[in-house]
Design a protein around this motif. Structure first.
Motif, mmCIF file in Angstrom:
data_model
loop_
_atom_site.group_PDB
_atom_site.id
_atom_site.type_symbol
_atom_site.label_atom_id
_atom_site.label_comp_id
_atom_site.label_asym_id
_atom_site.label_seq_id
_atom_site.Cartn_x
_atom_site.Cartn_y
_atom_site.Cartn_z
ATOM 1 N N PHE A 705 -6.263 -0.465 -0.908
ATOM 2 C CA PHE A 705 -5.677 -0.646 -2.240
ATOM 3 C C PHE A 705 -5.048 0.631 -2.781
ATOM 4 O O PHE A 705 -5.257 1.731 -2.257
ATOM 5 C CB PHE A 705 -6.694 -1.212 -3.227
ATOM 6 C CG PHE A 705 -7.973 -0.422 -3.338
ATOM 7 C CD1 PHE A 705 -7.988 0.825 -3.943
ATOM 8 C CD2 PHE A 705 -9.163 -0.939 -2.853
ATOM 9 C CE1 PHE A 705 -9.162 1.545 -4.074
ATOM 10 C CE2 PHE A 705 -10.346 -0.230 -2.958
ATOM 11 C CZ PHE A 705 -10.350 1.015 -3.577
ATOM 12 N N CYS A 706 -4.263 0.434 -3.823
ATOM 13 C CA CYS A 706 -3.565 1.533 -4.470
ATOM 14 C C CYS A 706 -4.593 2.424 -5.181
ATOM 15 O O CYS A 706 -5.407 1.926 -5.958
ATOM 16 C CB CYS A 706 -2.561 0.979 -5.467
ATOM 17 S SG CYS A 706 -1.926 2.219 -6.609
ATOM 18 N N PRO A 707 -4.572 3.717 -4.923
ATOM 19 C CA PRO A 707 -5.559 4.598 -5.557
ATOM 20 C C PRO A 707 -5.481 4.546 -7.076
ATOM 21 O O PRO A 707 -6.504 4.678 -7.752
ATOM 22 C CB PRO A 707 -5.181 5.982 -5.021
ATOM 23 C CG PRO A 707 -3.782 5.869 -4.515
ATOM 24 C CD PRO A 707 -3.618 4.444 -4.075
ATOM 25 N N GLY A 708 -4.300 4.310 -7.613
ATOM 26 C CA GLY A 708 -4.152 4.293 -9.059
ATOM 27 C C GLY A 708 -4.619 2.987 -9.677
ATOM 28 O O GLY A 708 -5.403 2.964 -10.625
ATOM 29 N N SER A 709 -4.172 1.884 -9.116
ATOM 30 C CA SER A 709 -4.438 0.582 -9.750
ATOM 31 C C SER A 709 -5.562 -0.172 -9.062
ATOM 32 O O SER A 709 -6.042 -1.179 -9.587
ATOM 33 C CB SER A 709 -3.181 -0.276 -9.684
ATOM 34 O OG SER A 709 -2.923 -0.624 -8.330
ATOM 35 N N LYS A 710 -5.962 0.292 -7.875
ATOM 36 C CA LYS A 710 -6.982 -0.392 -7.071
ATOM 37 C C LYS A 710 -6.569 -1.815 -6.723
ATOM 38 O O LYS A 710 -7.413 -2.669 -6.425
ATOM 39 C CB LYS A 710 -8.338 -0.363 -7.785
ATOM 40 C CG LYS A 710 -8.784 1.059 -8.080
ATOM 41 C CD LYS A 710 -10.255 1.159 -8.346
ATOM 42 C CE LYS A 710 -10.679 2.637 -8.400
ATOM 43 N NZ LYS A 710 -12.089 2.777 -8.789
ATOM 44 N N GLN A 711 -5.280 -2.080 -6.769
ATOM 45 C CA GLN A 711 -4.793 -3.395 -6.358
ATOM 46 C C GLN A 711 -4.578 -3.391 -4.849
ATOM 47 O O GLN A 711 -3.910 -2.509 -4.310
ATOM 48 C CB GLN A 711 -3.489 -3.741 -7.075
ATOM 49 C CG GLN A 711 -2.911 -5.078 -6.648
ATOM 50 C CD GLN A 711 -1.923 -5.633 -7.657
ATOM 51 O OE1 GLN A 711 -1.689 -5.043 -8.716
ATOM 52 N NE2 GLN A 711 -1.348 -6.783 -7.356
ATOM 53 N N PRO A 712 -5.161 -4.371 -4.140
ATOM 54 C CA PRO A 712 -5.057 -4.390 -2.677
ATOM 55 C C PRO A 712 -3.662 -4.791 -2.184
ATOM 56 O O PRO A 712 -2.899 -5.432 -2.908
ATOM 57 C CB PRO A 712 -6.095 -5.427 -2.264
ATOM 58 C CG PRO A 712 -6.260 -6.299 -3.453
ATOM 59 C CD PRO A 712 -6.006 -5.441 -4.660
ATOM 60 N N GLU A 713 -3.395 -4.424 -0.948
ATOM 61 C CA GLU A 713 -2.072 -4.664 -0.371
ATOM 62 C C GLU A 713 -2.001 -6.071 0.231
ATOM 63 O O GLU A 713 -1.917 -6.248 1.440
ATOM 64 C CB GLU A 713 -1.767 -3.611 0.701
ATOM 65 C CG GLU A 713 -0.340 -3.651 1.200
ATOM 66 C CD GLU A 713 0.136 -2.281 1.662
ATOM 67 O OE1 GLU A 713 0.758 -1.569 0.855
ATOM 68 O OE2 GLU A 713 -0.150 -1.916 2.811
#
Lengths: 941, 411
Positions: A705-713
């Motif tokens: 996931f994105c380190p900033g938003s923690k949204q997974p790819e």
């Protein structure tokens, strides 16, 4: 229960456009739905999904798929048994409080949904962060919008989409990136089509690895390699700087951090950027020119940017362009994030994420925590950020989180890395699922199932993509014993209070016996929390929403109306009032394709389905456009591997594998593959070599996931694709009365894991819904295996599909694994095929399926209905695939019409619509029609 | 020169066919004499059923009218039963004393119906179903009586039952086996057959053991009683429980008899090379055939040798069955029951009342059982006799020769 027709204004429960609907009810049943002509989101329009909502709320569907009473599962994977609400809630409260006392509140995890209403969110947020004292509360908005949140906050200072749909009509350039709005936000796209029609000068740029229907409207299509968006945006900015297309004055007056960004983009030479993105330098240059030099540029973006390990960077890099060119704060100029779910915005407003607090407050900020604690009347709210969706399930899989409370979402379908998610659901000591539908994959893992209300029954508010708050109103009382999500939260909270803080006055003084009063009380408390914040809605009330209709925030006390557009004054909600440039270098996808995993798999939406399909998947009608799961590959890749359309392939990533048919598509590039994100284990499954059930498309996707938003790819995985050697094939399908089909499908689902590959989907009558025919829904079961399965299994499938009655024609050659069964029924001096099973050699499907699905006379075939081979004994003419779902117009009909239709493309489209009426109702198929007009030339002479 | 003398005992289909074949090859070799127990010229026994059912007349089914014998210079002793063969003096004598010398003798004595050895089998109204006399008896009884019971649910029994029903009688078929025609049908096809016969009005008592035939004061049968004590009324009882080869004459003459008169591949008796035997009375390689097709094959071989060609050999026959009940198509051949080491392909179409079963072994068709649609019976029978591999056409096999060629056939 009045017999006179009634109408209720509410909203559509699907995408984030947030269309208003008018629900028609009669005698306690929903009889129809139509767009609310006064709702500012859609002005009366609905898409294929919205316009069929009433069908998903029919008594038949409700009886067959809804969770109608609390259920308990005494053994994992075992059967469920009903229990009383009070018993269920006491049980839940005992288990939760017990775990809190033994392991602390952080041993609990609450996983909610962007489909909950603002009031539902508010209660659970207060329950977890206020009462229990854990921030382990996250929602599926984490899989959907958290990168947009992080992107906005990192640049503009607040999670607020600055634009409105009205800006479509003012933009001279629409820059659509990572969004197939034509399918995912159809009504917004209708408005874009209108704008383009009204002002053909408006340029539209579409950035998408695939040639989607959205591209049909584009003047420029940038088919970039998956995940290279940041490189694209940096490359554009490099060109803008070189060409002097930026607005130094705006940058100087209203922004900070440009130098750092310049340092980053200086190295991004256009040639390099174009090469990395896989586009031409000219196109890159043209995109930069259109974006920067158009008098107003509006960018629209969605999961293509959000569902990424660089999600925040992608969002921010695009916003950078707006700031650098001053394309913000003016009509038609803004970065406009389209939300995926109907109330992701509302969830964000009440802080329904593990790192947020009420009213866009930050958990990391001590003052914010104090404000919220005071507002809730608790000593404090915990400062340690809670676990985000992926972290929460990983923690449960590792045994740190002991109990999972899941509401209104289906993690066993929608989360990436299903292997971990399923391990979490199995390892957790206590799994509660609060759901409207009993048919979701997650339901199979729950220890306690609590029936919740859903569309048509719920009441409260939602906020759509353009910050517009609408009232959601109940047209019906709750089905069965279902309760409102917020009410379940309140009743749980009070029980927990009795156990954890006995004697104190409740923090949840909301009347559950008088829902309207209760839900309004919650909303008013939420409203107060927004006082003085960027999303201040203290000027709003239920009464005003009822009187004046949906309103945009902010709308503080005394304000005449909400804000159509933000940042017009160039002031941003940051400490210094300046927007911040975000200087992050391009990072490739988490999993680049390599020798071992040579394909880039991307995911996306289907036009007529939504999310996990627990609602849209109940209508055979909506499977007319895309009937079954496939993986799309470029035709050249098929040739290279000597695969044919329809061949079964194994798609394998580092985490898991699935089996499904391959489909050639020129819409995607070489070395790329595409699978719709809807196909979870409820519809696409099978059995791995090691005997585990295959978990659908998200078994493949990475949890990186994105380190900033923690949204997974969720949008990209590197996969390998190989032919699945499963020579024995099965296709079985039958018609059922509407009140049986879905039950049959539920009973077939457990058999899916008995085959190496299996898919089980409903289907509807080809063509438009026809009053003259009996209302019915079909069920199709497709499977493949290395060798013929035991006959008992096929007999079981035949029994479920009603093919065991003595009236069925049969052909059995057991030694060859050949089994064919055809059920025919007499009708109008002829016969019709109403059910069939083909085992072994299924080539006859091509004509038999047509006979069945299109209800064609079958008497002429006699026993040859059982004959093998792809060639029909008597020629069969199929209507083809449905393109226009509303009016049931097929691709073949359209092709024929177009072949005899001369003139310019616009005129031919006009002729087509006049002749066949396709695309004249909801318009969702218009982009596809345009594509067909372009591709199918008239036969000359 | 003086012609050889050929005497034939028995004036039935197999024998007369042998004579016909012989005359084709060499019309002048023999002076031919034929003895026939029945007072009729050769008729088509197989068509007795249509006669009984009233679909044909006796005249219709005569194969060789008296003129035929006359035209070919054949002496016919119709209604004379040969009672003795003197192999030393090479002559035969009939019950009325008529004698005939022979150089070569052809025994075609056929078979006689087996009568269940139950009390009352000699009552008036208890008959077999074998010849024109039996047929006439049934026709007359049908005109005057109501209840008929046919004992034996085989080919002949069902044809008799159907015929009697056509003539207005209320008919019950009594069968000891669990399903009808077990030698020609598997259970599924037999049930289909039973249902369609029941639909026509026949009644059935399957798995029923007959204990006795109950007679009335008038000495006529009046009921059939079963082992379980139950009874069905009967003014007529037709026994159709199989046939036995007529071998008394041969045994008397000292020929080897094993169920039938034992013959070799040239259809000569193994005991006396001057004596040939064809038809239901003969046993070839342990089998006595009861169906017409194999008998005609035997006739060809016998004629070939009688004509002194001496090249043909009879190697046994595959048999196939058709039921001659109008409106019921039924065909079976070979090992249609399958079993160890065999594979089955089954098709059923309840709408059309069709059932087909093909039995395959080592990629060869070894059996077929068709009900309701026997169009392809001939083709299957051909494949079965040729024992050619069907592997390549297996998936099309069930849909018939025509569909295999054209890919389609209006069903």
């Amino acid at each position: 229960m009045s017999a006179t027709p009634q109408e209720t204004r509410s909203t559509c429960p699907y995408c984030g456009v947030g269309c208003g609907v008018i629900i028609e009810t009669q005698a306690g049943a929903i009889t129809g739905v139509r767009g609310d002509p006064e709702h500012p989101a859609n002005f009366g329009r609905l898409c294929t999904k919205g316009s069929t909502l009433h069908l998903t709320a029919s008594a038949a569907v409700t009886r067959q798929t809804r969770l109608l009473q609390p259920l308990q599962r005494l053994q994992r994977r075992g059967p469920t048994q009903p229990l009383a609400w009070d018993t269920a809630l006491d049980l839940a409260a005992d288990r939760l409080s017990g775990i809190v006392q033994a392991h602390g509140p952080d041993a609990l995890g609450f996983y909610l949904s962007g489909q909950l209403l603002t009031e539902d969110y508010y209660v659970f947020n207060k329950l977890a962060k206020g009462l229990l004292g854990t921030n382990n509360l996250d929602t599926n908005s984490r899989l959907c919008m958290s990168s947009a949140v992080a992107g906005y906050k990192a640049t503009l200072g607040a999670d607020a989409p600055p634009a409105s749909y009205a800006d479509f009509d003012h933009a001279d350039c629409l820059f659509i990136a990572g969004s197939n709005a034509a399918w995912a936000h159809p009504i917004a796209f209708r408005r874009i089509e209108d704008a383009k029609r009204a002002r053909p000068g408006m340029k539209i740029v579409v950035v998408d690895p695939r040639r989607t229907d959205t591209v049909e409207l584009a003047d420029l299509h940038l088919a970039i390699q998956p995940g290279t968006d940041v490189m694209l945006f940096h490359g554009m900015l490099h060109i803008m700087l070189r060409e002097g297309w930026t607005k130094p004055a705006y940058i100087a007056a209203h922004t900070s951090g440009f130098e750092a960004l310049q340092a980053v983009v200086r190295d991004v030479a256009p040639e390099h950027a174009a090469q990395v993105c896989g586009i031409s330098v000219q196109d890159l240059y043209e995109a930069a020119r259109l974006f920067a030099t158009s008098s107003s540029t509006l960018s629209l973006y969605c999961q293509g940017l959000n569902q990424s390990s660089s999600g925040t960077a992608k969002n921010a890099a695009l916003i950078n362009l707006h700031l650098a060119t001053g394309q913000i704060g003016r009509p038609g100029a803004a970065p406009f994030s389209l939300t995926g779910q109907p109330n992701a915005m509302g969830g964000r407003e009440v802080g329904g994420l593990s790192n947020l607090l009420s009213a866009h407050r930050d958990m990391a900020n001590p003052e914010h925590r104090a404000e919220v604690a005071a507002h809730w009347g608790v000593a404090q709210v915990p400062g340690t950020p809670g676990k985000s969706a992926v972290e929460m399930f990983e923690a449960a899989a590792d045994g740190q989180i002991k109990a999972l409370w899941i509401a209104c979402t289906n993690p066993a379908q929608s989360m990436p890395d299903q292997a971990t998610v399923r391990r979490a659901l199995q390892r957790a000591e206590f799994v509660v699922l609060q759901e409207a539908f009993a048919s979701t994959a997650t339901a199979e893992f729950a220890d306690l199932l609590l029936p919740a209300t859903t569309w048509g029954e719920k009441m409260g508010t939602v906020t759509n993509s353009e910050r517009r708050i609408s009232r959601v109103r109940a047209a019906l009382p709750p089905a069965g014993e279902a309760r409102h999500d917020w009410a379940i939260g309140v009743q749980l909270a009070r029980r927990l209070e009795a156990r954890l803080r006995p004697g104190q006055t409740t923090l949840f003084p909301y009347a559950t016996d008088n829902p309207l009063a209760g839900v309004e009380a919650i909303w008013c408390e939420h409203r107060e929390s927004t006082r003085g914040r960027d999303l201040d809605i203290t000027g709003l009330s239920y009464e005003r929403l009822d009187r004046q209709g949906p309103q945009q925030w902010p709308l503080p006390e005394g304000a005449p109306s909400g804000k159509v557009r933000l940042y017009e004054d160039g002031r941003f909600p940051t400490p210094d009032g300046r927007a911040r440039f975000h200087a992050t270098a391009y990072r490739p996808v988490a999993e680049a394709r390599d020798e071992r995993f040579p394909f880039s798999l991307t995911t996306g939406r289907l036009r007529d389905q939504w999310h996990g399909m627990s609602r849209t998947g109940t209508l055979g009608h909506l499977f007319g456009h895309v009937a079954e799961p496939t993986v799309q590959l470029h035709p050249d890749d098929l040739v290279r591997h000597q695969w044919k359309d329809g061949d079964l392939v194994t798609v394998q990533s580092r985490r898991g594998s699935i089996v499904l048919p391959v489909q050639a598509s020129t819409d995607i590039g070489l070395k790329q593959a595409y699978i719709a994100m809807h196909w979870g284990a409820e519809f696409l499954s099978g059995c791995s070599a090691t005997g585990e059930a295959l978990a659908g498309v998200n078994a493949l996707m990475p949890s990186a996931f994105c380190p900033g938003s923690k949204q997974p790819e969720l949008k990209h995985a590197a996969v390998r694709i190989s032919r699945a050697e499963l020579p024995w094939r099965l296709v079985a399908m039958a018609w059922f009365p509407e009140d049986q089909a879905l039950t049959v499908r539920e009973r077939l689902k457990p058999l899916m894991a008995a085959f190496a590959f299996s898919a089980c989907v409903p289907f509807g009558p080809a063509g438009a819904p026809d009053a003259t025919r009996p209302a019915r829904t079909g069920v199709l079961f497709r499977a493949a295996a290395p060798e013929a399965p035991p006959p008992e299994l096929l007999v079981q499938i035949e029994a479920l599909l009603g093919l065991r009655d003595t009236d069925s024609l049969r052909y059995i050659d057991a030694q060859r694994g050949q089994r064919r069964t055809v059920r025919i029924e007499p009708r109008d001096e002829d016969t019709r095929v109403t059910g069939l099973l083909l085992g072994g050699d299924t080539r006859a499907e091509v004509w038999l399926k047509t006979l069945l699905q299109e209800d064609l006379p079958a008497a002429a075939y006699g026993r040859l209905l059982l004959s093998p081979g792809a060639e029909a004994p008597v020629a069969v003419v199929s209507q083809g695939r449905t393109v226009c779902s509303c009016l049931g117009v097929s691709d073949l009909a359209i092709e024929t019409a177009l072949a005899h239709c001369q003139g310019r493309d616009e005129d031919r489209l006009g002729h087509l619509q006049a002749a066949l009426k396709c695309g004249t109702n909801c318009g969702s198929c218009v982009p596809e029609l345009k594509r067909m007009v372009r591709l199918i030339k008239p036969v000359t002479g | 020169m003086k012609k050889l003398k050929l005497v034939m005992v028995g004036n039935g289909m197999a024998g007369v066919r042998t004579i016909e074949e012989l005359l084709k090859i060499d019309p002048s070799l023999y002076e031919i004499t034929i003895f026939g127990a029945e007072p009729h010229p050769n008729y088509n026994r197989i068509l007795l059923s249509p006669v009984l059912a009233g679909e044909q007349t006796l005249d219709d089914i005569v194969l060789n009218p008296y003129d035929w014998y006359h035209d070919h210079g054949i002496t016919l002793h119709a209604g004379k039963k040969v009672v003795e063969i003197d192999r030393i003096r090479r002559k035969v004598r009939s019950d009325d004393g008529t004698e005939a010398h022979y150089d070569r003798l052809l025994l075609c004595t056929g078979s006689h119906p087996f009568m269940l050895p139950v009390p009352g089998k000699d009552l008036q109204g208890v008959i077999a179903y074998r010849d024109i006399h039996d047929t006439n008896t049934m026709i007359e009884t049908a005109a005057t009586h109501r209840h008929a019971v046919v004992i034996g649910g085989g080919l002949l029994g069902l044809e008799a039952a159907n015929g009697l029903m056509q003539r207005g009688m209320s008919v019950t078929v009594v069968h000891v086996n669990a399903w009808l025609m077990e030698r020609q049908l598997d259970d599924v096809a037999a049930r289909l057959l039973q249902h369609s016969l029941e639909a026509r009005g026949l009644q059935f008592r399957l798995g029923a053991q007959t204990q006795e035939l109950v007679g009335g004061d008038d000495g006529r049968v009046k009921a059939v009683r079963f082992k379980d004590g139950t009874e069905v009324p009967a003014d007529l009882v037709v026994m159709a429980v199989g046939v036995r080869p007529n071998t008394e004459l041969a045994e008397q003459a000292g020929l080897l008899v094993n169920r039938g008169i034992v013959v070799n591949d040239t259809m000569q008796t193994v005991t006396d090379p001057r004596i040939w035997s064809v038809g239901e009375c003969a046993t070839h390689r342990g089998t006595a055939y009861g169906l017409v097709a194999p008998l005609f094959e035997q006739a060809q071989v016998a004629a070939n040798h009688l004509a002194e060609f001496g090249i043909a050999r009879y190697l046994g026959s595959h048999t196939s069955t058709k039921l001659k009940v109008t409106g019921i198509d039924l065909f079976s051949a070979g090992n249609f029951m399958g079993g160890e080491g065999t594979e089955e392909i089954v098709l059923s179409d309840p709408h059309a009342g069709v059932y087909k079963k093909l039995v395959i072994q080592d990629d060869k068709l070894i059996g077929a059982c068709l009900y309701g649609d026997t169009v392809d019976g001939g083709w299957y029978f051909k494949l079965l006799r040729e024992r050619s591999s069907v592997a390549a056409i297996r998936d099309q096999l069930m849909f018939g020769d025509s569909s295999r060629q054209s890919g389609a056939r209006p069903a």
